[in-house]
Design a protein around this motif. Structure first.
Motif: not given
Lengths: 122, 122
Positions: A12-20, A40-57
């Protein structure tokens, strides 16, 4: 409802191009959240959200150092994912073999008339 | 919003233990929806929903034959997933090497007193 198993969380964590892309960046070395946000053209909070998914995995860890909190790639879940996928290697190899056989058949079927031979070269 | 890329669709489809179990069953050979439903304590519509996810990801195909519509494993997306994960092989191999080195250090540190040697065997 049961919590998702390790492999499901990894996939599930790998199923996103930004996270990969974040993992690809971290495979080059540790990086801060702000370093990771830059491409990435995204806000720091958006990146932090992706990092949390990667960290939980368990795919990344974030250490606490004096000046910064670098993120680091953790390869164990990737090894488990690779092990799971490798069970199916035989199937895609058979598929490649069949494609190769088919290509061979096509090449055998090409008429050779007109191909220069010792006899027909002027 | 862009449609998800192939790898994301593959990983999302693999992020579920029932869908992985269905693929494992299909790696043994073609099977009907009712065959695939048997091992799971879930309704046929629930299994069909999982099959649709796998089919959209190109991981299975369903052919139309006279008496039944067998499902078949399609390994191409798995090959692509394996290729993607394999980029990180170096990282988990380094991790295993470090663990091996650590184990070696532990073994070297174990005191040898009490181990039978030529001299202390009665």
């Amino acid at each position: 409802m049961q919590p998702p198993d390790t492999l499901s969380t990894t996939f599930a964590a790998l199923a996103d191009p930004t996270r990969r892309a974040i993992l690809a960046r971290l495979s080059q070395g540790e990086a801060s959240v702000s370093d990771l946000s830059k491409p990435f053209s995204m806000s720091a909070p958006a990146v932090t959200k992706h990092l949390k998914v990667l960290q939980r995995a368990g795919l990344i860890s974030q250490s606490r150092q004096a000046q910064w909190r670098p993120c680091k790639l953790q390869a164990k879940p990737l090894m488990e994912a690779a092990d799971w996928v490798a069970q199916y290697r035989q199937h895609w190899e058979e598929r490649l073999d069949r494609l190769e056989d088919y290509l061979q058949t096509l090449q055998t079927d090409i008429p050779t008339t007109g191909t220069p031979t010792k006899e027909n070269i002027p």
